[in-house]
Design a protein around this motif. Structure first.
Motif, PDB file in Angstrom:
ATOM      1  N   PHE A  58       0.859  -1.179   0.000  1.00 42.27           N
ATOM      2  CA  PHE A  58       0.000   0.000   0.000  1.00 42.27           C
ATOM      3  C   PHE A  58       0.900   1.235   0.000  1.00 42.27           C
ATOM      4  CE2 PHE A  58      -2.953  -3.132   1.607  1.00 42.27           C
ATOM      5  CZ  PHE A  58      -4.174  -2.735   1.089  1.00 42.27           C
TER       6      PHE A  58
ATOM      7  N   ASP B 103       2.623   4.116   1.374  1.00 45.16           N
ATOM      8  CA  ASP B 103       2.943   4.253   2.790  1.00 45.16           C
ATOM      9  C   ASP B 103       3.333   5.662   3.174  1.00 45.16           C
ATOM     10  OD1 ASP B 103       6.204   4.249   2.718  1.00 45.16           O
ATOM     11  OD2 ASP B 103       5.323   3.021   1.142  1.00 45.16           O
TER      12      ASP B 103
ATOM     13  N   TYR C 256      -8.315   2.207  13.271  1.00 46.35           N
ATOM     14  CA  TYR C 256      -7.573   3.443  12.992  1.00 46.35           C
ATOM     15  C   TYR C 256      -7.336   4.206  14.301  1.00 46.35           C
ATOM     16  CZ  TYR C 256      -6.836   8.217  11.207  1.00 46.35           C
ATOM     17  OH  TYR C 256      -6.344   9.469  10.940  1.00 46.35           O
TER      18      TYR C 256
ATOM     19  N   ARG D 243      -2.107   9.007   8.246  1.00 44.46           N
ATOM     20  CA  ARG D 243      -2.412   7.612   8.603  1.00 44.46           C
ATOM     21  C   ARG D 243      -3.743   7.138   8.031  1.00 44.46           C
ATOM     22  NH1 ARG D 243      -1.210   8.476  14.926  1.00 44.46           N
ATOM     23  NH2 ARG D 243      -1.979  10.530  14.324  1.00 44.46           N
TER      24      ARG D 243
ATOM     25  N   VAL E 239      -4.784   7.366   5.049  1.00 46.27           N
ATOM     26  CA  VAL E 239      -4.712   6.862   3.671  1.00 46.27           C
ATOM     27  C   VAL E 239      -3.555   5.879   3.458  1.00 46.27           C
ATOM     28  CG1 VAL E 239      -5.886   8.820   2.628  1.00 46.27           C
ATOM     29  CG2 VAL E 239      -3.412   8.930   2.979  1.00 46.27           C
ATOM     30  N   THR E 240      -2.921   5.436   4.530  1.00 48.56           N
ATOM     31  CA  THR E 240      -1.809   4.497   4.383  1.00 48.56           C
ATOM     32  C   THR E 240      -2.164   3.102   4.884  1.00 48.56           C
ATOM     33  OG1 THR E 240      -0.898   5.381   6.457  1.00 48.56           O
ATOM     34  CG2 THR E 240       0.011   6.236   4.405  1.00 48.56           C
ATOM     35  N   ALA E 241      -3.434   2.875   5.162  1.00 49.79           N
ATOM     36  CA  ALA E 241      -3.892   1.535   5.535  1.00 49.79           C
ATOM     37  C   ALA E 241      -5.336   1.370   5.087  1.00 49.79           C
ATOM     38  CB  ALA E 241      -3.795   1.329   7.049  1.00 49.79           C
ATOM     39  N   LEU E 242      -5.686   0.186   4.644  1.00 51.82           N
ATOM     40  CA  LEU E 242      -7.070  -0.108   4.265  1.00 51.82           C
ATOM     41  C   LEU E 242      -7.801  -0.535   5.533  1.00 51.82           C
ATOM     42  CD1 LEU E 242      -9.202  -0.458   2.067  1.00 51.82           C
ATOM     43  CD2 LEU E 242      -8.367  -2.800   1.748  1.00 51.82           C
TER      44      LEU E 242
ATOM     45  N   ASP F 247      -9.525   5.708   1.055  1.00 57.26           N
ATOM     46  CA  ASP F 247      -9.131   4.881   2.199  1.00 57.26           C
ATOM     47  C   ASP F 247      -7.675   4.443   2.060  1.00 57.26           C
ATOM     48  OD1 ASP F 247      -8.776   2.869   4.144  1.00 57.26           O
ATOM     49  OD2 ASP F 247     -10.887   2.341   4.092  1.00 57.26           O
ATOM     50  N   ALA F 248      -7.321   3.889   0.891  1.00 53.93           N
ATOM     51  CA  ALA F 248      -5.952   3.399   0.689  1.00 53.93           C
ATOM     52  C   ALA F 248      -5.721   3.126  -0.788  1.00 53.93           C
ATOM     53  CB  ALA F 248      -5.710   2.126   1.498  1.00 53.93           C
TER      54      ALA F 248
ATOM     55  N   GLU G  50      -3.548   0.440  -3.256  1.00 53.73           N
ATOM     56  CA  GLU G  50      -2.836  -0.838  -3.217  1.00 53.73           C
ATOM     57  C   GLU G  50      -2.169  -1.133  -4.558  1.00 53.73           C
ATOM     58  OE1 GLU G  50      -5.479  -4.163  -2.788  1.00 53.73           O
ATOM     59  OE2 GLU G  50      -3.938  -5.428  -1.889  1.00 53.73           O
TER      60      GLU G  50
END
Ligand SMILES: [Ca+2]
Length: 224
Positions: free
Chosen positions: A28, A30, A57, A69, A71-74, A188-189, A191
């Protein structure tokens, strides 16, 4: 228990721990290079972080709030780029330890897990300076059921583009696409579906392995 033995165990343990994230890194984006929220003029800009992660989150959230943070994790936490009825917001993201490459089918996937399926424009770059258009989605404002359980995804295939690998991307909310919904695109993220890692062991990791080797040699010598 001799001191060198304890040192050896600690050094080796840390070295393994440091290398683990590299082996299991999820592709993703990061890193957020920059974010410019949208401006709706006299209206509410609409940008901010919406947290529907159910406690996963742990970053900041709320209207008018930015937190990388999100947008760096689904995870169900999204960043609304804002500005759908004025100047659209845009965000520049980076894969810091590799690059997206052209493989069979789609190479990149964007996740919108909040409400409307908003439109956006995607640009990509190999160097973070020169960007080229790669994809546009008008969105579908008749569809408003994007959620963490049922993400709205956009798949991008870079086949046929001038870049065959990239690590930077910029997402710009589609302007005037959602009057009345100023949050605009809610990310959200991002990939990577086809990814090539460019990570080499960091000097710190190598140094720890080196120290571990020294420790081992030292312990062995003491046993002699
Ligand atoms: Ca997220």
């Amino acid at each position: 228990m001799s001191a060198p033995k304890a040192f050896f165990s600690l050094g080796f343990g840390i070295a393994l721990w440091l290398s683990a994230p590299v082996l299991h890194a999820l592709p993703f984006t990061d890193t957020v290079v920059s974010f410019t929220p949208g401006d709706n003029g006299s209206h509410d800009s609409g940008y901010g972080v919406e947290d529907d992660s159910g406690g996963i989150y742990t970053g900041l959230s709320g209207e008018g709030v930015f937190d990388a943070r999100a947008v760096t994790a689904l995870d169900g936490a999204v960043l609304a780029l804002g500005g759908a009825v004025g100047t659209p917001g845009y965000i520049t993201l980076h894969f810091s330890d590799g690059e997206v490459v052209d493989g069979s089918g789609a190479d990149l996937r964007l996740y919108d897990t909040f409400s409307f399926q908003d439109g956006f424009n995607l640009e990509i770059s190999a160097d973070g300076t020169h960007f080229m258009n790669a994809f546009f989605s008008a969105g579908d404002l008749l569809y408003f059921k994007c959620s963490p359980e049922k993400p709205c995804t956009a798949d991008v295939d870079i086949a046929g583009l001038q870049l065959d690998a990239f690590s930077y991307l910029r997402i710009t909310a589609a302007g005037d696409s959602a009057q009345g919904f100023p949050e605009a695109y809610t990310l959200d993220a991002v990939e990577a579906l086809h990814y090539r890692s460019t990570t080499v062991p960091e000097p710190g990791t190598l140094a720890l392995f080196g120290l571990a080797a020294v420790g081992l040699a030292f312990v062995r010598r003491r046993k002699d």
